[in-house]
Each structure stands twice: as C-alpha cells, then as structure tokens.
Design a protein around this motif. Structure first.
Motif, short mmCIF file in Angstrom:
data_model
loop_
_atom_site.label_atom_id
_atom_site.label_comp_id
_atom_site.label_asym_id
_atom_site.label_seq_id
_atom_site.Cartn_x
_atom_site.Cartn_y
_atom_site.Cartn_z
N VAL A 308 0.66 -1.25 -0.12
CA VAL A 308 0.09 -0.03 -0.07
C VAL A 308 0.86 1.25 0.00
N VAL A 309 1.80 1.32 0.68
CA VAL A 309 2.70 2.51 0.88
C VAL A 309 3.45 2.76 -0.21
N TYR A 310 4.05 1.57 -0.80
CA TYR A 310 4.79 1.76 -2.29
C TYR A 310 4.12 2.20 -3.41
N ARG A 311 2.77 1.61 -3.52
CA ARG A 311 1.90 2.16 -4.64
C ARG A 311 1.57 3.72 -4.19
N TRP A 312 1.24 3.98 -2.98
CA TRP A 312 0.70 5.46 -2.69
C TRP A 312 1.96 6.24 -3.06
N GLY A 331 -1.83 -8.52 -3.48
CA GLY A 331 -1.59 -9.92 -3.66
C GLY A 331 -0.33 -10.09 -4.13
N SER A 332 0.01 -9.31 -5.12
CA SER A 332 1.53 -9.54 -5.62
C SER A 332 2.41 -9.69 -4.59
N SER A 333 2.48 -8.68 -3.56
CA SER A 333 3.23 -8.63 -2.59
C SER A 333 3.35 -9.97 -1.53
N TYR A 334 2.22 -10.37 -1.30
CA TYR A 334 1.87 -11.59 -0.60
C TYR A 334 2.57 -12.84 -1.49
N ARG A 335 2.26 -12.69 -2.80
CA ARG A 335 2.82 -13.90 -3.52
C ARG A 335 4.25 -13.87 -3.33
N VAL A 336 4.81 -12.90 -3.34
CA VAL A 336 6.49 -12.86 -3.27
C VAL A 336 6.93 -13.28 -1.89
N TYR A 337 6.25 -13.03 -0.86
CA TYR A 337 6.73 -13.11 0.40
C TYR A 337 6.32 -14.43 0.90
N ILE A 338 5.17 -15.06 0.36
CA ILE A 338 4.71 -16.33 0.85
C ILE A 338 5.55 -17.40 0.07
N LEU A 410 10.79 -9.43 -5.34
CA LEU A 410 10.02 -8.18 -5.11
C LEU A 410 10.30 -6.86 -5.81
N GLN A 411 11.65 -6.75 -6.17
CA GLN A 411 12.19 -5.65 -7.08
C GLN A 411 11.74 -5.79 -8.25
N ARG A 412 11.48 -7.22 -8.84
CA ARG A 412 10.83 -7.45 -10.33
C ARG A 412 9.40 -6.94 -10.34
N ALA A 413 8.66 -7.54 -9.40
CA ALA A 413 7.34 -7.25 -8.95
C ALA A 413 6.83 -5.73 -9.07
N ARG A 414 7.77 -5.11 -8.36
CA ARG A 414 7.39 -3.55 -8.10
C ARG A 414 7.81 -2.72 -9.48
N LEU A 415 8.78 -3.16 -10.12
CA LEU A 415 9.16 -2.39 -11.21
C LEU A 415 8.22 -2.72 -12.24
N ALA A 416 7.82 -3.96 -12.38
CA ALA A 416 6.95 -4.46 -13.52
C ALA A 416 5.65 -3.60 -13.30
N SER A 417 5.15 -3.26 -12.06
CA SER A 417 3.96 -2.54 -12.00
C SER A 417 4.16 -0.95 -12.20
N LEU A 418 5.17 -0.62 -12.72
CA LEU A 418 5.67 0.88 -12.54
C LEU A 418 5.58 1.55 -14.07
N SER A 419 5.15 2.53 -14.24
CA SER A 419 5.22 3.07 -15.45
C SER A 419 5.54 4.65 -15.36
N VAL A 420 6.10 5.33 -16.41
CA VAL A 420 6.33 6.83 -16.29
C VAL A 420 5.45 7.38 -17.36
N LEU A 421 4.70 8.60 -16.90
CA LEU A 421 3.88 9.26 -17.54
C LEU A 421 4.42 10.65 -18.11
#
Length: 453
Positions: A308-312, A331-338, A410-421
């Motif tokens: 939540v904090v990262y996306r915000w 869900g993506s975060s829990y998938r990585v951690y679990i 986690l780094q891969r999942a976070r950056l995959a969700s990221l885009s620059v406008l």
C-alpha cells in the motif's frame, strides 16, 4: 556548483555525468530483447527489471565470502556492486539507469560515521562508570540521539545515492538541509509512536514531500502530490488489524481476569512460584498467548502495508512534467513473500538434514578412529572452528536465499507494475550536478532502526 564539461544532447553535463553517460552507453550496447517496448498508451513508458537470480547468486556468494575473509572490510565494495547490478538491470522503456558510486566512498563515509558514534558510546560508558544509577537516563539519551542521527542518515544517504544515479547521462541530486529534515522527521515519528501509528499517513506525507521537493533531475524539480487521506483510506483496515485487534485482544484478556487472580498473580510473581495448574498460571498463559499473537499479526500484515505504501508513494511522485504510476497490488506482495518464505523454510530443513548427517559422520569418524580426549585444547579449538564455520555457512545461506527468493523477486514485481507518464517532458532537462558525501549512507547503515526509509 557544477563542473564544466562538454555539452550533451540534454544540455551541459558535469564530468561525473559524462562518466555516467559512458557507462550508460555500455549498458545500452547490450542485448535488451527482454525489455518491453514503450506501451501503446500515449505518453506512458513502462519500467522493467531484467535481473536474474543466477547472475545475482554469483555476485552474492563472492561478496559474502570476501566479507568473511576481509573481516567485513569488503562490505562497502560489495554494497556498491549489488547496487550497480540492480541499477544496471532497471530500464525506463529501453533506456537504462547507471550507478556510479564507489566502495571507497562508502568506506570513507563509514570512518567519518565512526568518528561520530564512538565518542557517543565512550561518553555514555564513562558516565555510567561514575553514575551507574543513571543507566536508564543515559540509555534513553543515547537511543534518542541514534534516532535523530538515523533521520539525518535517511536524508543524507538518499542524497548520496541520487548523486550517483544517472539516467540519460544526467545525474539526480538533492538540495536542502539534512539536519532540518532530521529534526522534523524525528518529531513526526514521535507523534506516530504516541498515536500507535494512526498519525503515520500524515507524517509520511510530510516527510515524502520534504524529500521530493528537494529532489532534482538536472534542472527539473521533484514534487510529491500524494495525500494523507488517500493513504489512510487504503491503510485503515491494515491499521485496525495490526493495532486495533491486538489492543482489543489484550484488553479482553486483562478484563477477563478476576481481581482475586491479579492479587494472587502479583504475589506469586514476587515469590517466583507461579503454578501452571493454578488460576494464576492460566492468567499468565493467556497474557503470553495474547502478546505473541499481537506480535505475529503485524508481521503477517507487513506485505500488505509495504504494498500500500509503495503504490501510494510511487503514484504521488513527480519530476518536472513527468509522473510515476504504479499498479502494485497487495496480492503481488503476498505472492512474493509467501513463496519466498516457503522456499526459505525448505532450505532451512535441507540444511538441518545435511548438517545432522555431516556432523554425525564427523563424530562417528572421530570416535571410531580412537578415543580422543574431549577436554584437550586441540579438540576444543577444532570444535569451536567447526561451529563457527557452520554458523557462517548457515547465516550466509539464509541471507543469500532471502536476497534471491524475496528481495530480487520483489524488485522485479514492483518495477513491473511501474510506468512513467509523460517521459518526453524530461527531454529538455539540462544538467545541474552536485556532489554529496557518503557519510549519510554509512551512518544510516550503522544506526538503522527501520524508521523513515
């Protein structure tokens, strides 16, 4: 103040930026077939991370072994190598990012940090020698000083990492006073602690805005437009579960214990005679269970909180006319951690089995070969050496496993969700590079409490 250097395609560049541009050219000369092309949506550029576990594994093993051999001195070069790996495998569209920091810079920063921390520890030691009854006060003062220094390190360390980060041959930078930020952040964290985390959205918004408005990419200023209300709306359920549920649970246990049992419990604790079969024993068991569950709940909710904090934070970040957007989910975060935690548990069980077989075989070989004296110096030294090596192997294996199975994914999942406008808004940015000491980075490593990262 900037260094004069030949102009680049986006304006004048400093000497350090020119070096970064050379590294950038090397990065872009490598095959990047796995990097996605710019998205179809106008003005949207995807971010990607191409790092692989196999590549990072060799770097981590080498770094860990060299740290052991050099008694930790290689740590600063190891940190630099890992950062360079992560930066060089991060892409905005098809444009790479470079890290130009050096291990020697971190070592110098660490030595300066020691010059700050050693006198504090020495002063507290000598004060306690003369006034041992002031232990609580001295410990509290040292703890507060470390928290303040930790906030200074958050700002100064971030400034150092930004000045060593290059994109399109231009470095980022950070202005402002680290001490000013430290005192403000320290006060905000006190409010967060007093309110049991309820004030965190407001504190986080203020701290993020303070940092981003002093962040620059060339002459393009950063900003943060996220709001406390948005973070509160997204995180209120997590807060209720992490703090409200434990408080309710502990309160219910406390209220359910009759006054007579409390009297008996205090008397039994004073005599050291708490019976497991008596009502006092049951009260202690209930309180202990509630306390353990109250600790476990926030730990289990950490992946949700970090998501939540990262996306915000990403959605509120602006640089010049460009903006970040993230679709990272809980869900993506829990998938990585679990998945990572399950894999690490399997590794621990495997090491336990292998360790039992190896140590059992060594013991059998020793005793079958003769009747050694267990109290001899040679046996004692050998046993200590074997245990030390086993400990280093166990800790190192777990640390490397965490880096590969959790942090990398986690780094891969976070950056995959990221885009620059509107990345094109940065095409006309001109360089305005400054230097920064690695003191904050090294000091933060020494006094890290996990606040305000």
């Amino acid at each position: 103040m900037t260094d004069a250097a030949p102009p680049g395609p986006w304006g004048p560049r400093s000497a350090a930026a020119a070096m970064a541009a050379a590294e950038q050219a090397q990065l872009q000369s490598r095959p990047v077939a796995s990097v996605p092309r710019v998205g179809a949506a106008a003005g949207t550029t995807p971010v990607a991370f191409t790092g692989l576990a196999g590549e990072l594994f060799g770097l981590l093993v080498k770094g860990y072994l060299l740290q052991v051999v050099t008694l930790g001195i290689y740590r600063f070069w190891f940190i630099t190598d890992v950062r360079r790996y992560y930066w060089s495998h991060s892409f905005v569209g098809r444009e790479g990012i470079a890290y130009t920091g050096r291990g020697m810079e971190l070592l110098k920063g660490f030595l300066i940090a020691l010059a700050i921390l050693v006198p504090i520890q020495a002063a507290s030691f000598f004060v306690l020698l003369g006034l041992p009854q002031a232990e609580f006060v001295v410990s509290a003062v040292v703890f507060v000083l470390y928290l303040l220094l930790g906030q200074f390190a958050v700002y100064a360390g971030r400034r150092y990492r930004l000045t060593r980060t290059s994109f399109r041959g231009l470095r980022l930078r950070m202005t402002g006073s680290a001490w000013s930020y430290a005192f403000k952040a320290f006060g905000l964290w006190l409010v967060v602690i007093v309110t049991l985390g309820l004030a965190y959205p407001w504190a986080a918004t203020i701290m993020e805005r303070l940092k981003m408005r002093q962040t620059w990419y060339g002459d393009a200023q950063g900003d943060f437009v996220g709001t406390a209300g948005d973070l509160m709306k997204r995180g209120i359920l997590i807060w209720l579960l992490a703090f409200g549920l434990p408080v309710l649970m502990i309160g219910s246990v406390l209220m359910s214990i009759p006054p007579r049992v409390w009297t008996e419990l205090f008397a039994a604790v004073g005599d050291g005679m708490v019976s497991r079969q008596s009502a006092t024993g049951l009260a202690v068991a209930a309180l202990t269970g509630a306390g353990i569950v109250s600790i476990i709940i926030p730990i289990l909710l950490f992946p949700a909180f970090s998501a939540v904090v990262y996306r915000w934070r990403m959605n509120g970040t602006r640089i010049g006319g460009a903006a970040l957007a993230s679709s990272f989910t809980i869900g993506s975060s829990y998938r990585v951690y679990i998945l990572g935690s399950v894999a690490m548990l399997g590794i621990v069980l495997l090491m336990a089995v292998v360790g039992a077989v190896v140590f059992g075989g060594i013991a059998a070989a020793i005793f079958v070969g003769g009747n050694p004296s267990l109290d001899s110096p040679v046996t004692g030294i050998t046993g200590v050496a074997v245990l030390a090596l086993a400990y280093l192997f166990f800790i190192g294996s777990l640390w490397i496993a965490k880096q590969l199975l959790i942090d990398l994914r986690l780094q891969r999942a976070r950056l995959a969700s990221l885009s620059v406008l509107n990345l094109a808004a940065l095409d006309s940015v001109r360089a305005n590079n400054v230097d920064a000491s690695a003191l904050g980075d090294s000091l933060g490593d020494a006094v890290d409490f996990g606040f305000g990262a």
